[in-house]
Every structure is written in structure tokens, then in C-alpha cells.
Design a protein around this motif. Structure first.
Motif: not given
Length: 340
Positions: A255-267
């Protein structure tokens, strides 16, 4: 940092071979992210550590019974297949063993309802196989397949549902998001009644999660890629939680990697679907989560590196030593910690 920096000595008998009799009876170590303070509790006490207005983010992926045993047509030889990725049109990438029996064109049967043909041998040694069947593929897989338990679990799992979370829904994982295994429906209801919002993401866990880090410098490690989905409703709940000054708590590293991925990729956190190979290790600046519920991970693994990035390296190695000294149970069927 070096991979060896994340080594710790773990007695073999602390590796949990089976789940606790009741999911939420496992132990829970509560760790202050900044203070390093440690409290020893049970998982059902997690309710006391959550606050009204918090948001728990759960990974609702469901594990495929992805280990199947085939009989080779013509010779009767037995081959084990481990399903990895659905390539579409009933073609899957798999690990086959022994591989010499699974050459291109070889056909195998798995009982009366399911058969396959090897259509390609990939450069990494994996196979592409095409399945043939009558009926629903996943229903047949439930009949013939076994759970792909991690290699460090050597005892047979009598109840295969114990390697699924109670909220699992989206089929596609080769391994369970194990932090979620501690939750019961009753515990989730108690959490909701406290005013905590529950949101879901999907990240299909790949077997790469068990792959050891083989480079000495962690920055040189290449992460495996996994498919994720963050729905619109979840994005809205998370953004509202943040706006109101409350905490977003990831249940598990997936779940952490999903949230941080979206926040990183999408801003920002928004509805998103794709593949991520994000590698989180000390020095990473977290963009979304404020808390993390997770199990105790393998030495020198990318998972303990993620925890160290969130909790701090010294704190992490310190509370892992406490966990060993206090005889916590480790890995997939082991105990949990809550870091906030």
C-alpha cells in the motif's frame, strides 16, 4: 548505503511457519517514528493507536493459487508451474521446473479440465504458456492450484484462506500483502466505529518481493515491477484526510509503494493505474503516508530498507534487535509493527 548495513541475526526458530490461531491475536510493536519509543501490545490493540479522522489504506489484492502441477503428454513426466503474469488471451508467464521438461511445444495436463502448451522460452528462463480449458479459468485454478507460499515457510498450510486477507477481492497476486493478514472483519468494524476511514488500493504482489538484493551498494539494485490501481474514491478519501489534518496510514509496504508511486509520478494523489518499480530506501522523502503497519522483514531485503527510510535507519535496526530479543515472530505469518 551498503546492503550489508541492513543485516541482522535472526534465529531460524523465529520465522513463523503458521499463522496465529486468531488473526488479530498476533503481537504488535508500536514504534514512535521520531522518538523511537516502543510499546508492546497485541494487534487487536491497534484500535487504541488510531485516531478519529485517520485513514487506513488497505491493499485488496487476492492471491492466486498459482502453483500448479502438470503431467507432460506423451511421457507422463511431472512439472511444477508457478504463474507470474497474465499476458492476455490465456497466455501466462510462468516459472517451470524442471525447465528441461518444458520446451517450446510441450503440452501438459492438470486434471481433466485444464491443459497448456509451452509457446515460448524467454531469455530469463521463464516460459510463456497458453492454457486450454472448459468453464471459468479461475474457478478451475481454485480446484487444482496451491498457494505459492514464500520459500522460508516449509510447513504445509492447512487452511489456504489464511494466506488471504479478509478483504481480498482483486485476483492477481503471487504473494499476499501480509500486513493485512492480521485484520478480522470484527476488528475492521471497530476501527470504522472509531471514526477511522478505510480506503483500498490494489497492487498485485510479484515474486520479486522475495528476490534478494545481490549488489553491495543498494542504489545499484533494480526493483521488480508490479501493477497497481488507485481508484477515484480512494484518492478523494486520502485528499480529504490530508486537508483535515489527519493521518494517512498504509497497511503494508505494498500500500505504501502504491501511494508513494502515485504521489511521485503524478505530483498528487489522484485516480491512477499503471506499473511501478519504485525503490524506497533511506534518503527518500515521503510524499503521502504518515504511518505504516507492517510485518518484520528479511535481513538485507528491500522491505527493511523501505521501513528504514520511513522510521530512520538507527531506529529501525534498534527495534528489530528488540523484536529478536523479545522473541517476536517474523515474516509472512509473523507479528506486526505500527510506526507513526
Amino acid at each position: 548505503m551498503k546492503t550489508s548495513d541492513f543485516y541482522y541475526d535472526l534465529p531460524k526458530e523465529l520465522i513463523a511457519q503458521h499463522p496465529t490461531e486468531k488473526r488479530d491475536n498476533s503481537r504488535l510493536m508500536v514504534i514512535g517514528r521520531k522518538s523511537g519509543e516502543i510499546k508492546h501490545k497485541h494487534f487487536y490493540d491497534i484500535v487504541d493507536e488510531l485516531e478519529s479522522g485517520d485513514c487506513l489504506v488497505l491493499n485488496n489484492t487476492r492471491v492466486l493459487p498459482a502453483r500448479i502441477y502438470g503431467v507432460k503428454e506423451g511421457t507422463g513426466a511431472h512439472v511444477e508451474f508457478l504463474l507470474l503474469v497474465n499476458k492476455g488471451d490465456d497466455v501466462w508467464e510462468v516459472i517451470a521446473g524442471p525447465g528441461k521438461r518444458a520446451k517450446t511445444g510441450a503440452r501438459f495436463s492438470f486434471g481433466e479440465k485444464l491443459s497448456c502448451e509451452v509457446v515460448d522460452v524467454l531469455d530469463n528462463g521463464n516460459r510463456l504458456i497458453k492454457f486450454f480449458y472448459d468453464g471459468n479459468f479461475y474457478a478451475i485454478l481454485d480446484e487444482v492450484g496451491q498457494m505459492p507460499l514464500p520459500p522460508y515457510i516449509t510447513e504445509k498450510l492447512e487452511d489456504q484462506s489464511r494466506y488471504q486477507t479478509v478483504y481480498s477481492e482483486k485476483l492477481g497476486s503471487a504473494a499476499a500483502p501480509t500486513a493485512g493478514l492480521h485484520f478480522t472483519n470484527e476488528l475492521l468494524e471497530r476501527i470504522r466505529n472509531k471514526g477511522v476511514r478505510i480506503a483500498y488500493v490494489t497492487l498485485h504482489v510479484g515474486l520479486g518481493t522475495f528476490r534478494p538484493v545481490k549488489v553491495s551498494e543498494i542504489s545499484e539494485h533494480t526493483m521488480h515491477s508490479e501493477h497497481y490501481w488507485l481508484p477515484k474514491e480512494t484518492a478523494e478519501i486520502i485528499n480529504e484526510t490530508k486537508k483535515n489534518g489527519h493521518r494517512v496510514i498504509a497497511v503494508g509496504t505494498t500500500s505504501c509503494r502504491t501511494l508513494e508511486s502515485v504521489a511521485t509520478f503524478k505530483g498528487k494523489i489522484e485516480e491512477s493505474e499503471g506499473w511501478t518499480d519504485i525503490f524506497i530506501y533511506p534518503g527518500y522523502e515521503f510524499k503521502c503516508i504518515d504511518g505504516l503497519i507492517t510485518n518484520f522483514h528479511l535481513p538485507e531485503s528491500t522491505l527493511i530498507m523501505l521501513v528504514s527510510a520511513f522510521c530512520g535507519y538507527e531506529n529501525t535496526m534498534s527495534f528489530y534487535k528488540v523484536a529478536v530479543d523479545d522473541r517476536y515472530r517474523f515474516f509472512s505469518f509473523g507479528d506486526a509493527c505500527f510506526i507513526a
